[in-house]
Design a protein around this motif. Structure first.
Motif, PDB file in Angstrom:
ATOM      1  N   PRO A 166       0.815  -1.227   0.000  1.00 52.38           N
ATOM      2  CA  PRO A 166       0.000   0.000   0.000  1.00 52.38           C
ATOM      3  C   PRO A 166       0.849   1.279   0.000  1.00 52.38           C
ATOM      4  O   PRO A 166       0.486   2.267  -0.656  1.00 52.38           O
ATOM      5  CB  PRO A 166      -0.811  -0.114   1.295  1.00 52.38           C
ATOM      6  CG  PRO A 166      -0.855  -1.558   1.595  1.00 52.38           C
ATOM      7  CD  PRO A 166       0.439  -2.110   1.133  1.00 52.38           C
ATOM      8  N   LEU A 167       1.978   1.267   0.722  1.00 50.59           N
ATOM      9  CA  LEU A 167       2.832   2.449   0.737  1.00 50.59           C
ATOM     10  C   LEU A 167       3.472   2.690  -0.626  1.00 50.59           C
ATOM     11  O   LEU A 167       3.648   3.839  -1.058  1.00 50.59           O
ATOM     12  CB  LEU A 167       3.918   2.304   1.804  1.00 50.59           C
ATOM     13  CG  LEU A 167       3.465   2.549   3.250  1.00 50.59           C
ATOM     14  CD1 LEU A 167       4.583   2.182   4.220  1.00 50.59           C
ATOM     15  CD2 LEU A 167       3.063   4.012   3.444  1.00 50.59           C
ATOM     16  N   ALA A 168       3.816   1.609  -1.315  1.00 53.70           N
ATOM     17  CA  ALA A 168       4.379   1.757  -2.661  1.00 53.70           C
ATOM     18  C   ALA A 168       3.336   2.376  -3.593  1.00 53.70           C
ATOM     19  O   ALA A 168       3.646   3.281  -4.386  1.00 53.70           O
ATOM     20  CB  ALA A 168       4.847   0.401  -3.187  1.00 53.70           C
ATOM     21  N   THR A 169       2.103   1.889  -3.458  1.00 50.68           N
ATOM     22  CA  THR A 169       1.021   2.439  -4.288  1.00 50.68           C
ATOM     23  C   THR A 169       0.774   3.908  -3.944  1.00 50.68           C
ATOM     24  O   THR A 169       0.599   4.754  -4.840  1.00 50.68           O
ATOM     25  CB  THR A 169      -0.266   1.635  -4.071  1.00 50.68           C
ATOM     26  OG1 THR A 169      -0.026   0.271  -4.425  1.00 50.68           O
ATOM     27  CG2 THR A 169      -1.392   2.180  -4.940  1.00 50.68           C
ATOM     28  N   LEU A 170       0.793   4.223  -2.663  1.00 55.01           N
ATOM     29  CA  LEU A 170       0.596   5.612  -2.238  1.00 55.01           C
ATOM     30  C   LEU A 170       1.719   6.501  -2.768  1.00 55.01           C
ATOM     31  O   LEU A 170       1.464   7.631  -3.244  1.00 55.01           O
ATOM     32  CB  LEU A 170       0.549   5.676  -0.701  1.00 55.01           C
ATOM     33  CG  LEU A 170       0.428   7.063  -0.084  1.00 55.01           C
ATOM     34  CD1 LEU A 170      -0.855   7.754  -0.544  1.00 55.01           C
ATOM     35  CD2 LEU A 170       0.477   6.979   1.446  1.00 55.01           C
ATOM     36  N   GLY A 171       2.941   6.011  -2.710  1.00 51.88           N
ATOM     37  CA  GLY A 171       4.065   6.792  -3.207  1.00 51.88           C
ATOM     38  C   GLY A 171       3.939   7.078  -4.698  1.00 51.88           C
ATOM     39  O   GLY A 171       4.223   8.202  -5.142  1.00 51.88           O
ATOM     40  N   GLU A 172       3.536   6.065  -5.449  1.00 57.06           N
ATOM     41  CA  GLU A 172       3.361   6.261  -6.895  1.00 57.06           C
ATOM     42  C   GLU A 172       2.252   7.277  -7.184  1.00 57.06           C
ATOM     43  O   GLU A 172       2.377   8.123  -8.081  1.00 57.06           O
ATOM     44  CB  GLU A 172       3.038   4.921  -7.556  1.00 57.06           C
ATOM     45  CG  GLU A 172       4.196   3.934  -7.523  1.00 57.06           C
ATOM     46  CD  GLU A 172       3.796   2.556  -8.006  1.00 57.06           C
ATOM     47  OE1 GLU A 172       2.597   2.390  -8.358  1.00 57.06           O
ATOM     48  OE2 GLU A 172       4.651   1.646  -8.031  1.00 57.06           O
TER      49      GLU A 172
END
Length: 217
Positions: A166-172
């Motif tokens: 989820p953090l990777a998705t949020l960062g993108e």
């Protein structure tokens, strides 16, 4: 009368009495047997362990003291060394008052009062039951600690893995918004802060996962 005033015979008698008192008081097992294995003397610690009230139980022999496998070791290993070299030591088992095997570290020596007299066997035994219980408790505590560390590591690994995607998705998503240049200046500032916090959190999770992997090595 002081020891210096005694003759040699009295001094030997005093030393003998002191030695017997020490043998009676000590926690170690002290057993005296003749060369045929008949018991001549048991100190109080040995009598308590073996469950006999007889200080000089001549009706007992080595076979009555220990389980069959230990008696075999005594006959095939210990006694031949005592005869050849005068001593033997090793770990063996005796039979307690309840019939249960009691692990003992045993030292055995042969002695003669004079060259023409038959040898007697002196056995000094240290009960290992307490040490084994302590070792078992330490092993159990060590195992519990290892299990606890494993559970903790697995828990942290699961949490970190669940947060990573989820953090990777949020960062993108934040990167895409940043590249659009569609936000006012104030919101751009908040966006930069959100991106910074997201990167820090992703680095923290990576550090946690690395730590868990190293801990498992």
């Amino acid at each position: 009368m002081s020891p210096s005033d005694m003759d040699a015979s009295d001094q030997r008698e005093l030393a003998s009495q002191a030695g017997l008192a020490l043998i009676d008081a000590m926690d170690e097992l002290f057993i005296v047997a003749d060369e045929a294995g008949h018991l001549l003397l048991l100190n109080p610690a040995a009598r308590r362990l073996l469950g006999t009230a007889h200080e000089s139980p001549s009706h007992l022999n080595y076979a009555d003291l220990m389980p069959a496998w230990a008696h075999t070791i005594l006959l095939q290993t210990a006694l031949p060394l005592v005869i050849a070299e005068g001593k033997w030591s090793g770990e063996i088992a005796l039979l307690g008052a309840d019939g249960a095997e009691v692990p003992v570290r045993l030292q055995m020596v042969a002695r003669q009062s004079h060259p023409d007299s038959p040898p007697i066997h002196l056995l000094l035994g240290h009960n290992l039951s307490g040490e084994q219980r302590r070792e078992h408790a330490l092993n159990r505590a060590r195992q519990d600690a290892e299990n606890s560390n494993h559970v903790r590591g697995q828990f942290l690994s699961n949490i970190a893995s669940q947060l990573k995607a989820p953090l990777a998705t949020l960062g993108e998503s934040l990167e895409q918004i940043d590249h659009s240049n569609a936000l006012p200046a104030v919101q751009q500032t908040h966006l930069k802060l959100a991106q910074d916090y997201t990167r820090k959190m992703r680095r923290f999770i990576d550090d946690v996962l690395t730590y868990i992997q190293l801990e498992r090595l």
